[in-house]
Motif scaffolding. Structure first.
Motif, PDB file in Angstrom:
ATOM      1  N   THR A   1       0.805  -1.222   0.000  1.00  0.00           N
ATOM      2  CA  THR A   1       0.000   0.000   0.000  1.00  0.00           C
ATOM      3  C   THR A   1       0.836   1.270   0.000  1.00  0.00           C
ATOM      4  OG1 THR A   1      -0.183  -0.112   2.419  1.00  0.00           O
ATOM      5  CG2 THR A   1      -1.959  -1.109   1.124  1.00  0.00           C
TER       6      THR A   1
ATOM      7  N   HIS B   1       1.675   2.969  -3.601  1.00  0.00           N
ATOM      8  CA  HIS B   1       0.573   3.141  -4.557  1.00  0.00           C
ATOM      9  C   HIS B   1       0.818   4.281  -5.540  1.00  0.00           C
ATOM     10  CE1 HIS B   1      -1.355   6.772  -2.796  1.00  0.00           C
ATOM     11  NE2 HIS B   1      -0.761   6.343  -1.696  1.00  0.00           N
ATOM     12  N   GLU B   2       1.494   5.349  -5.126  1.00  0.00           N
ATOM     13  CA  GLU B   2       1.715   6.478  -6.035  1.00  0.00           C
ATOM     14  C   GLU B   2       2.602   6.083  -7.213  1.00  0.00           C
ATOM     15  OE1 GLU B   2       3.182   9.789  -3.839  1.00  0.00           O
ATOM     16  OE2 GLU B   2       1.193  10.390  -3.125  1.00  0.00           O
TER      17      GLU B   2
ATOM     18  N   ILE C   1       3.167   2.983  -8.291  1.00  0.00           N
ATOM     19  CA  ILE C   1       2.453   1.979  -9.087  1.00  0.00           C
ATOM     20  C   ILE C   1       1.437   2.665  -9.998  1.00  0.00           C
ATOM     21  CG2 ILE C   1       0.864   0.021  -8.968  1.00  0.00           C
ATOM     22  CD1 ILE C   1       2.250  -0.804  -6.363  1.00  0.00           C
ATOM     23  N   ASN C   2       0.731   3.635  -9.460  1.00  0.00           N
ATOM     24  CA  ASN C   2      -0.227   4.390 -10.275  1.00  0.00           C
ATOM     25  C   ASN C   2       0.465   5.061 -11.458  1.00  0.00           C
ATOM     26  OD1 ASN C   2      -2.188   3.673  -8.474  1.00  0.00           O
ATOM     27  ND2 ASN C   2      -2.614   5.736  -7.735  1.00  0.00           N
TER      28      ASN C   2
ATOM     29  N   ILE D   1      -2.654   4.575 -13.583  1.00  0.00           N
ATOM     30  CA  ILE D   1      -3.840   4.476 -12.739  1.00  0.00           C
ATOM     31  C   ILE D   1      -4.040   5.799 -12.011  1.00  0.00           C
ATOM     32  CG2 ILE D   1      -4.959   3.192 -10.872  1.00  0.00           C
ATOM     33  CD1 ILE D   1      -4.485   1.583 -13.416  1.00  0.00           C
TER      34      ILE D   1
ATOM     35  N   ASP E   1      -6.106   8.007  -8.896  1.00  0.00           N
ATOM     36  CA  ASP E   1      -6.900   8.016  -7.673  1.00  0.00           C
ATOM     37  C   ASP E   1      -7.655   9.332  -7.528  1.00  0.00           C
ATOM     38  OD1 ASP E   1      -6.182   5.493  -6.867  1.00  0.00           O
ATOM     39  OD2 ASP E   1      -4.542   6.153  -5.588  1.00  0.00           O
TER      40      ASP E   1
ATOM     41  N   ASN F   1      -8.495   3.757  -6.874  1.00  0.00           N
ATOM     42  CA  ASN F   1      -8.246   2.567  -7.693  1.00  0.00           C
ATOM     43  C   ASN F   1      -6.997   1.813  -7.278  1.00  0.00           C
ATOM     44  OD1 ASN F   1     -10.415   2.681  -9.833  1.00  0.00           O
ATOM     45  ND2 ASN F   1      -9.531   4.715 -10.104  1.00  0.00           N
ATOM     46  N   SER F   2      -6.051   2.506  -6.652  1.00  0.00           N
ATOM     47  CA  SER F   2      -4.809   1.846  -6.240  1.00  0.00           C
ATOM     48  C   SER F   2      -5.041   0.798  -5.163  1.00  0.00           C
ATOM     49  CB  SER F   2      -3.810   2.882  -5.728  1.00  0.00           C
ATOM     50  OG  SER F   2      -4.328   3.581  -4.600  1.00  0.00           O
ATOM     51  N   TYR F   3      -6.232   0.816  -4.528  1.00  0.00           N
ATOM     52  CA  TYR F   3      -6.505  -0.157  -3.470  1.00  0.00           C
ATOM     53  C   TYR F   3      -7.020  -1.481  -4.015  1.00  0.00           C
ATOM     54  CZ  TYR F   3      -7.936  -1.992   1.092  1.00  0.00           C
ATOM     55  OH  TYR F   3      -8.045  -2.764   2.226  1.00  0.00           O
TER      56      TYR F   3
ATOM     57  N   PHE G   1      -1.365  -3.391 -14.426  1.00  0.00           N
ATOM     58  CA  PHE G   1      -2.115  -3.342 -13.177  1.00  0.00           C
ATOM     59  C   PHE G   1      -3.018  -4.560 -13.017  1.00  0.00           C
ATOM     60  CE2 PHE G   1      -5.296  -1.244 -10.289  1.00  0.00           C
ATOM     61  CZ  PHE G   1      -4.411  -0.987  -9.259  1.00  0.00           C
TER      62      PHE G   1
END
Length: 508
Positions: free
Chosen positions: A69, A72-73, A75-76, A81, A83, A88-90, A140
């Motif tokens: 978690t 997430h930034e 990965i986005n 992706i 948010d 959506n990152s969750y 993703f």
């Protein structure tokens, strides 16, 4: 979390014997009450070795759910992706929790019929196979799909400790510390994920979060392969019967005789449908499930709200927000000490039991859980809510997080113990549906965090959660007041109580 006792499969079925009545069938049982092969007769060293191994597996595998978690930034950014309007990152965490809910009902019952060791080790290898794509994913969707199956494997690995404890420790007193240890490792494992993931992400990269997991899960597998012994009684007896059949003897365990003609799908089907029936017909299961699910779901919600709150108030980075969630872990460790005191309250209640003299009152498991729900969970959320101001130091809301962590362990332990004591042989089914609820709330409650904290504000969003927690914590007071009447009306509780009394008489 699924807790099962000994060799109880959760139901009483008719014995179906398809063997020739004239055949000389030898029923394989223990060689007397002192049989050293019976896990109940193992030495304390053997019991604690297996208990600690299973509990550590719970801790280390539960970490997989939330460790990602903090990244997430990045990965986005890498996968395009956003948010902006929805978190959506969750989704990789949601799919992980949904997988856990599905597999806990479908796969865990297999341990009751095929033993613990090989189901556990097979799940560990499959789990590693699904951790690898988490490190090398090129899109993703790969993260979402592979984490669904990884979460399913973790549901098996993390809940194995409960089955191990039921197979090794034969009395409520002897199980008290092992069960509380299992639950605290379950909750701490989920909460510590961002704390462990933060330095990996900060000093290496988000892919190294997956690489390091592959390394430590791979390194641990040989240790478990060597030390993780089979502790399921029917599996041990089954091995003895198989060895005797190789010698030409008609040797079978009673479980093999009873199970003849029943397909694995029928066994799993019955195990999966009974929890649903209990959830909608048993008030204790329903309210306990809601209380436990909201409690565990809130811990996962903090993986979202803590970053939002601390970034908004103090300008912290995702890594820094990950570190502060260590306050929850500290609180959970403090709460574990409280569970030991809760056990004393429970056993001391035997002197006041007029319904079944000399036996502890099942509802006594909830005394400290209700207090901790009000003061720890609800109180901690109120503190977290109304200290979320820029002019207050960060330690103030962190104290609220620690209070929630302490309350969560005591509440979940109390619920688990109460349901197990009240439903006895049906405990696996009752707690199984509670686990499904926990995974469902863990999957979807955090998805509302961003909009809640954005639209209601930091203070009122946490206050709303506090009031919901308060209502759920006060509802079980009805169980204290009407516990005897509720147990008298419940067909599952009545049958379980009769079975417990019968076993008590037989032991005497």
């Amino acid at each position: 979390m699924v807790f099962t006792r000994g060799d109880v499969s959760g139901e009483v079925e008719e014995t179906i014997d398809h063997h020739d009545p004239g055949a000389n069938i030898e029923v394989v049982t223990w060689d007397g009450p002192e049989d050293p092969g019976n896990p109940y007769n193992w030495s304390l060293r053997q019991k604690w070795t297996l208990t600690l191994l299973a509990s550590f597996a719970t801790f280390i595998t539960m970490m997989n759910g939330t460790i990602i978690t903090v990244a997430h930034e990045t990965i986005n950014s890498e996968f395009g992706i956003s948010d902006a309007s929805f978190p959506n990152s969750y989704w990789p965490v949601s799919s992980w929790a949904v997988g856990g809910g599905c597999f806990s009902l479908l796969i865990l019952p297999l341990m009751e019929d095929f033993g613990v060791r090989w189901v556990f080790l097979s799940s560990w290898l499959i789990f590693i196979c699904f951790v690898i794509p988490q490190a090398v994913a090129q899109n993703f969707a790969t993260l979402i799909v592979t984490r669904f199956f990884a979460g399913g494997c973790v549901a098996i690995l993390a809940n194995t400790a409960a089955t191990v404890i039921g197979n090794l420790w034969d009395t409520e007193r002897s199980r008290n510390i092992p069960v509380s240890l299992y639950i605290v490792t379950y909750l701490v494992g989920a909460s510590v994920g961002p704390v462990v993931g933060a330095p990996i992400y900060e000093f290496l990269s988000w892919r190294w979060i997956g690489y390091l997991q592959i390394i430590w899960y791979g390194a641990l597998f040989p240790i478990y392969f060597i030390l993780f012994k089979e502790c399921r009684g029917i599996a041990i007896l089954g091995s003895r019967a198989k060895a005797l059949r190789k010698q030409g003897r008609m040797a079978y365990t009673q479980h093999e005789i009873d199970s003849e003609g029943k397909s694995i799908w029928r066994i799993v089907g019955r195990s999966a449908t009974r929890p649903l029936v209990m959830y909608f017909t048993e008030s204790v299961v329903f309210f306990s499930g809601m209380w436990s699910a909201f409690t565990v779901g809130t811990l996962y919600l903090f993986t979202q709200s803590v970053e939002q709150v601390f970034a908004g108030l103090y300008g912290w980075s995702p890594s820094q927000a990950g570190y502060v969630q260590g306050a929850i872990v500290i609180g959970e460790c403090i709460g574990w000490v409280g569970t030991l005191f809760s056990g004393r309250l429970y056993f001391n209640s035997a002197s006041r039991n007029t319904e079944d003299p000399g036996k502890p009152i099942p509802e006594a498991r909830l005394y400290l859980a209700i207090i901790s729900g009000v003061l720890g969970l609800s109180g901690g959320m109120f503190v977290y809510a109304w200290t979320s101001y820029t002019y207050l130091p960060w330690i103030a809301p962190a104290i609220g997080l620690a209070m929630v962590g302490a309350g969560s362990v005591i509440v979940v332990t109390g619920i688990s113990d109460y349901v197990v004591d009240a439903y006895a042989k049906y405990a696996g089914s009752a707690v199984g549906i509670i686990v499904t609820g926990e995974n469902t709330f863990s999957a979807f409650l955090p998805l509302a965090a961003m909009s809640m904290y954005s639209n209601l504000g930091f203070q009122w969003a946490s206050t709303l959660l506090a009031f919901i927690s308060l209502a759920l914590s006060l509802a079980p007071i009805l169980f204290l007041v009407y516990g005897r009447e509720i147990r008298a009306r419940s067909p599952f509780m009545k049958e379980a109580m009769i079975e417990k009394r019968r076993k008590s008489v037989e032991s005497v």
